[in-house]
Design a protein around this motif. Structure first.
Motif, PDB file in Angstrom:
ATOM      1  N   HIS A 108       0.824  -1.174   0.196  1.00 44.67           N
ATOM      2  CA  HIS A 108       0.234   0.064  -0.086  1.00 44.67           C
ATOM      3  C   HIS A 108       1.004   1.183  -0.061  1.00 44.67           C
ATOM      4  O   HIS A 108       0.549   2.302  -0.650  1.00 44.67           O
ATOM      5  CB  HIS A 108      -0.923   0.015   1.141  1.00 44.67           C
ATOM      6  CG  HIS A 108      -1.716  -1.404   1.331  1.00 44.67           C
ATOM      7  ND1 HIS A 108      -2.163  -1.968   0.213  1.00 44.67           N
ATOM      8  CD2 HIS A 108      -2.084  -1.944   2.330  1.00 44.67           C
ATOM      9  CE1 HIS A 108      -2.848  -2.819   0.764  1.00 44.67           C
ATOM     10  NE2 HIS A 108      -2.851  -2.941   2.015  1.00 44.67           N
ATOM     11  N   THR A 111       1.737   2.358  -3.513  1.00 45.02           N
ATOM     12  CA  THR A 111       0.903   3.058  -4.142  1.00 45.02           C
ATOM     13  C   THR A 111       0.443   4.533  -3.571  1.00 45.02           C
ATOM     14  O   THR A 111       0.492   5.216  -4.561  1.00 45.02           O
ATOM     15  CB  THR A 111      -0.821   2.240  -3.846  1.00 45.02           C
ATOM     16  OG1 THR A 111      -0.566   1.007  -3.962  1.00 45.02           O
ATOM     17  CG2 THR A 111      -1.597   3.068  -4.612  1.00 45.02           C
ATOM     18  N   LEU A 112       0.612   4.690  -2.222  1.00 46.81           N
ATOM     19  CA  LEU A 112       0.701   6.034  -1.686  1.00 46.81           C
ATOM     20  C   LEU A 112       1.729   6.829  -2.241  1.00 46.81           C
ATOM     21  O   LEU A 112       1.478   8.120  -2.505  1.00 46.81           O
ATOM     22  CB  LEU A 112       0.508   5.979   0.044  1.00 46.81           C
ATOM     23  CG  LEU A 112      -0.569   5.491   0.525  1.00 46.81           C
ATOM     24  CD1 LEU A 112      -0.481   5.431   2.150  1.00 46.81           C
ATOM     25  CD2 LEU A 112      -1.891   6.378   0.221  1.00 46.81           C
ATOM     26  N   MET A 113       3.058   6.455  -2.314  1.00 48.12           N
ATOM     27  CA  MET A 113       3.849   7.176  -2.515  1.00 48.12           C
ATOM     28  C   MET A 113       3.744   7.501  -4.197  1.00 48.12           C
ATOM     29  O   MET A 113       4.198   8.592  -4.692  1.00 48.12           O
ATOM     30  CB  MET A 113       5.276   6.505  -2.163  1.00 48.12           C
ATOM     31  CG  MET A 113       5.908   6.535  -0.807  1.00 48.12           C
ATOM     32  SD  MET A 113       7.673   6.510  -0.623  1.00 48.12           S
ATOM     33  CE  MET A 113       7.713   4.930  -1.292  1.00 48.12           C
ATOM     34  N   GLU A 115       1.322   7.802  -5.754  1.00 45.36           N
ATOM     35  CA  GLU A 115       0.138   8.754  -6.089  1.00 45.36           C
ATOM     36  C   GLU A 115       0.899  10.258  -5.658  1.00 45.36           C
ATOM     37  O   GLU A 115       0.685  11.210  -6.405  1.00 45.36           O
ATOM     38  CB  GLU A 115      -0.699   8.385  -5.435  1.00 45.36           C
ATOM     39  CG  GLU A 115      -1.903   7.412  -5.892  1.00 45.36           C
ATOM     40  CD  GLU A 115      -2.442   7.688  -6.867  1.00 45.36           C
ATOM     41  OE1 GLU A 115      -2.806   9.189  -7.087  1.00 45.36           O
ATOM     42  OE2 GLU A 115      -2.820   7.245  -7.939  1.00 45.36           O
ATOM     43  N   ALA A 116       1.819  10.237  -4.382  1.00 44.36           N
ATOM     44  CA  ALA A 116       2.054  11.583  -4.146  1.00 44.36           C
ATOM     45  C   ALA A 116       3.183  11.987  -5.036  1.00 44.36           C
ATOM     46  O   ALA A 116       3.026  13.517  -5.175  1.00 44.36           O
ATOM     47  CB  ALA A 116       2.490  11.338  -2.704  1.00 44.36           C
ATOM     48  N   PHE A 117       4.100  11.454  -5.438  1.00 44.78           N
ATOM     49  CA  PHE A 117       4.885  12.046  -6.281  1.00 44.78           C
ATOM     50  C   PHE A 117       4.541  12.392  -7.691  1.00 44.78           C
ATOM     51  O   PHE A 117       4.893  13.148  -8.038  1.00 44.78           O
ATOM     52  CB  PHE A 117       6.217  10.984  -6.118  1.00 44.78           C
ATOM     53  CG  PHE A 117       7.226  10.955  -4.880  1.00 44.78           C
ATOM     54  CD1 PHE A 117       7.914  12.116  -4.893  1.00 44.78           C
ATOM     55  CD2 PHE A 117       7.106  10.091  -4.021  1.00 44.78           C
ATOM     56  CE1 PHE A 117       8.859  11.855  -3.876  1.00 44.78           C
ATOM     57  CE2 PHE A 117       7.742  10.120  -2.943  1.00 44.78           C
ATOM     58  CZ  PHE A 117       8.918  10.989  -2.876  1.00 44.78           C
TER      59      PHE A 117
END
Lengths: 123, 123
Positions: A108, A111-113, A115-117
């Motif tokens: 997960h 995915t978060l990273m 998205e963030a980048f």
DNA sequence: CGCATATATGATTATATGTTCAAATATCGA
DNA sequence: TCGATATTTGAACATATAATCATATATGCG
């Protein structure tokens, strides 16, 4: 909008001067999940050094010494950060000889990273 | 693995006892983006109160007073948190009469949160 | 074994952060 | 205009946090 019985007006007294009905507020409060855990994950990711570590681990695993060299900081500092990341189960450690090799332990997070980048590049 | 000329061995001396070649480390360092901004976004989202505010704003907009009531904290406290969220452009404020109504200002945040909460529910 | 390497840990310190309180500004209604 | 409501702001304080240093443990090599 009137205050109906059965709901504690002391708790949510939004019908006095607000046109916002307090039942919406009551529902909103009820729908609110426990944000503690998620907030903690974000908090742990919300440090430049730790986020860099996670970013590096996206591509391959690294040992503590190498991470410290790449990030231009002390081994001790990296070790402290890794402990936090380990506690939150975002990374996992594998002992290889006298070294400890770290890798991501949570799909997960990737995915978060990403998205963030992605968004950071956009803005 | 030998140290080739042209690369500063003092900076990345990973070829002494490590079998990890220091060129990989050099490449890793070069590939590392500026994590400062993204880390700051995560940090701002990494607080239970602020994350709750963002969560509430996912469904609809709220004024300061209502947020404070729902979250069972002071208006002042919410206002301080909202200022941070506003500074990071995660939320935007609209004045309506004597009230200030807040709503999300970043579609990316919604993606990040839905991902995060999805994973929290999973684990 | 003795020594260098690799990592972890505890203490310390300077700084950052969340919350509260008091006060200022602004808007609406009587 | 006066008072109540709504929000913002700054100061203060207690706590949390990141980084550093010294030290401890553990592994590999001679």
């Amino acid at each position: 909008m009137t205050c109906e019985p059965g709901l504690e007006r002391d708790d949510l007294d939004m019908c006095e001067t607000h046109e916002v009905d307090f039942r919406s507020a009551e529902e909103a409060r009820a729908s609110l999940p426990d944000t503690g855990y998620v907030a903690e994950v974000f908090r742990v990711m919300g440090d430049s050094t730790r986020l860099s570590i996670l970013y590096l681990l996206l591509k391959r695993e690294w040992c503590v010494h190498d991470l410290a060299t790449i990030l231009d900081t002390s081994v001790s500092n990296v070790s402290h950060h890794l402990r936090l990341l380990r506690t939150m189960r975002l990374v996992k450690a594998t002992k290889v000889g006298r070294r400890v090799v770290y890798s991501l332990d949570d799909e997960h997070v990737e995915t978060l990273m990403s998205e963030a980048f992605k968004h950071a590049a956009h803005g």
